[in-house]
Design a protein around this motif. Structure first.
Motif, mmCIF file in Angstrom:
data_model
loop_
_atom_site.group_PDB
_atom_site.id
_atom_site.type_symbol
_atom_site.label_atom_id
_atom_site.label_comp_id
_atom_site.label_asym_id
_atom_site.label_seq_id
_atom_site.Cartn_x
_atom_site.Cartn_y
_atom_site.Cartn_z
ATOM 1 N N UNK A 1 -3.673 5.508 -1.119
ATOM 2 C CA UNK A 1 -3.742 4.327 -1.985
ATOM 3 C C UNK A 1 -5.079 4.269 -2.720
ATOM 4 N N UNK A 2 -6.165 4.498 -1.990
ATOM 5 C CA UNK A 2 -7.498 4.435 -2.595
ATOM 6 C C UNK A 2 -7.669 5.532 -3.644
ATOM 7 N N UNK A 3 -7.225 6.725 -3.334
ATOM 8 C CA UNK A 3 -7.372 7.841 -4.279
ATOM 9 C C UNK A 3 -6.632 7.555 -5.581
ATOM 10 N N UNK A 4 -5.434 6.996 -5.492
ATOM 11 C CA UNK A 4 -4.673 6.706 -6.707
ATOM 12 C C UNK A 4 -5.368 5.634 -7.553
ATOM 13 N N UNK A 5 -5.896 4.597 -6.924
ATOM 14 C CA UNK A 5 -6.579 3.561 -7.698
ATOM 15 C C UNK A 5 -7.851 4.104 -8.334
ATOM 16 N N UNK A 6 -8.590 4.918 -7.601
ATOM 17 C CA UNK A 6 -9.819 5.498 -8.145
ATOM 18 C C UNK A 6 -9.528 6.441 -9.309
ATOM 19 N N UNK A 7 -8.477 7.231 -9.182
ATOM 20 C CA UNK A 7 -8.117 8.126 -10.285
ATOM 21 C C UNK A 7 -7.796 7.327 -11.548
ATOM 22 N N UNK A 8 -7.175 6.159 -11.351
ATOM 23 C CA UNK A 8 -6.836 5.327 -12.511
ATOM 24 C C UNK A 8 -8.075 4.741 -13.178
ATOM 25 N N UNK B 1 0.812 -1.214 0.000
ATOM 26 C CA UNK B 1 0.000 0.000 0.000
ATOM 27 C C UNK B 1 0.848 1.267 0.000
ATOM 28 N N UNK B 2 2.140 1.125 0.281
ATOM 29 C CA UNK B 2 3.020 2.291 0.285
ATOM 30 C C UNK B 2 3.510 2.667 -1.107
ATOM 31 N N UNK B 3 3.001 1.973 -2.132
ATOM 32 C CA UNK B 3 3.380 2.269 -3.515
ATOM 33 C C UNK B 3 2.118 2.651 -4.299
ATOM 34 N N UNK B 4 1.598 3.857 -4.082
ATOM 35 C CA UNK B 4 0.334 4.230 -4.727
ATOM 36 C C UNK B 4 0.403 4.250 -6.254
ATOM 37 N N UNK B 5 1.559 4.587 -6.814
ATOM 38 C CA UNK B 5 1.675 4.591 -8.277
ATOM 39 C C UNK B 5 1.576 3.170 -8.828
ATOM 40 N N UNK B 6 2.194 2.218 -8.128
ATOM 41 C CA UNK B 6 2.091 0.822 -8.540
ATOM 42 C C UNK B 6 0.674 0.309 -8.443
ATOM 43 N N UNK B 7 -0.040 0.708 -7.405
ATOM 44 C CA UNK B 7 -1.441 0.320 -7.245
ATOM 45 C C UNK B 7 -2.287 0.901 -8.372
#
Length: 304
Positions: A90-97, A52-58
């Motif tokens: 983490x959630x924000x990055x996945x949702x943006x994707x 979870x510490x890798x938001x770009x990877x998520x």
């Protein structure tokens, strides 16, 4: 469907992975260790090393999937606020994707502290907003994307997702009972915990992935509320220990970190969820699991 599952090797996530694979979904599971990755690969899933510490990877993994089931959370009770901020990011990055894609994003959430003094229903919004709130306000963050082209769904899990091998709350209470020589409950023990068997929880997640509408809040709850004095009595009966009330003032000394949760009264209904998804729980009850020895092994304790 190609599904990205975080927490795929965890207690709930491993059952969800099995359920999805059994229904012809392709699973890409997030794995924090070589051991977790090997376990996922052995099942027929694809392992993705990360955390979870890798938001770009998520975000990249979410963008490459047909849907996301986000079950991971850093259960760090020494820095719970920090864990919430990590979750929010983490959630924000996945949702943006996923924005604008119409694809599903299912988020593990909880039932505690949503309302007080009555049974929580699926219509009750979470009061938690922003990265500094419990679990980083991730439920409201996720559901805010329902109007941004994401089929966002908040899965509200019972505090006890039980079964043989559970290392969560009931396992911790059992370990405390062994250590103290008494199965305790707080005050009069009338406060209630919702519960669900792990197999029923996994099946509900699969049904929600298939058809839960954007903005919905399915309750992963089979039993609306089991009194904590009954939980303590079941633990005591199985271990051959007495059952006793612990004064609330002594809660933290006696129970440790779990005291803050054990004293909550959080009954929750799943009536609308059952109608919405056609879900009927069939697994054993929490008390039946305790009586059958699901928490018998001393080593099955402590962390979550």
């Amino acid at each position: 469907m190609r599904v990205f599952v975080t927490g795929a090797s965890g207690w709930i996530g491993s059952a969800v992975t099995d359920e999805l694979l059994a229904h012809s979904h392709e699973v890409v599971g997030l794995a924090r260790s070589d051991e977790a990755a090997a376990a996922l690969e052995a099942k027929g899933a694809t392992a993705l090393r990360g955390g979870l510490d890798d938001p770009d990877g998520l975000a990249a993994a979410a963008a490459a999937a047909d849907g996301v089931v986000h079950l991971a959370f850093k259960h760090d009770f020494t820095d719970y606020a920090g864990a919430g901020r990590t979750e929010h990011t983490a959630v924000r990055h996945m949702l943006d994707a996923l924005e604008g894609s119409g694809r599903p994003f299912l988020l593990a959430s909880g039932l505690a502290s949503i309302v007080a003094g009555r049974t929580v229903t699926e219509d009750d919004p979470s009061p938690h907003h922003g990265p500094d709130s419990p679990r980083g306000g991730s439920e409201n963050l996720a559901l805010s994307y329902a109007d941004r082209g994401v089929r966002a769904v908040a899965l509200r899990f019972a505090p006890s997702v039980h079964g043989t091998g559970d290392h969560g709350f009931v396992s911790t209470l059992t370990a405390v009972a062994r250590e103290r020589g008494v199965a305790g409950y707080l005050g009069d023990g009338a406060n209630r915990w919702p519960a669900v068997h792990r197999s029923d929880a996994a099946r509900l997640v699969r049904l929600a992935l298939d058809r839960a509408p954007a903005g919905s809040r399915p309750h992963v709850v089979a039993e609306e509320g089991v009194p904590t004095r009954d939980i303590a009595a079941a633990i005591g009966d199985h271990l051959g220990l007495p059952t006793a009330s612990v004064p609330p003032a002594d809660a933290e000394r006696h129970f440790g970190w779990i005291a803050r949760f054990y004293g909550m009264d959080a009954p929750a209904s799943s009536a609308r969820t059952r109608d919405l998804l056609g879900w009927t729980p069939t697994g054993p009850t929490l008390l039946a699991d305790i009586a059958a020895g699901a928490y018998a092994a001393p080593e099955a304790t402590a962390t979550r």
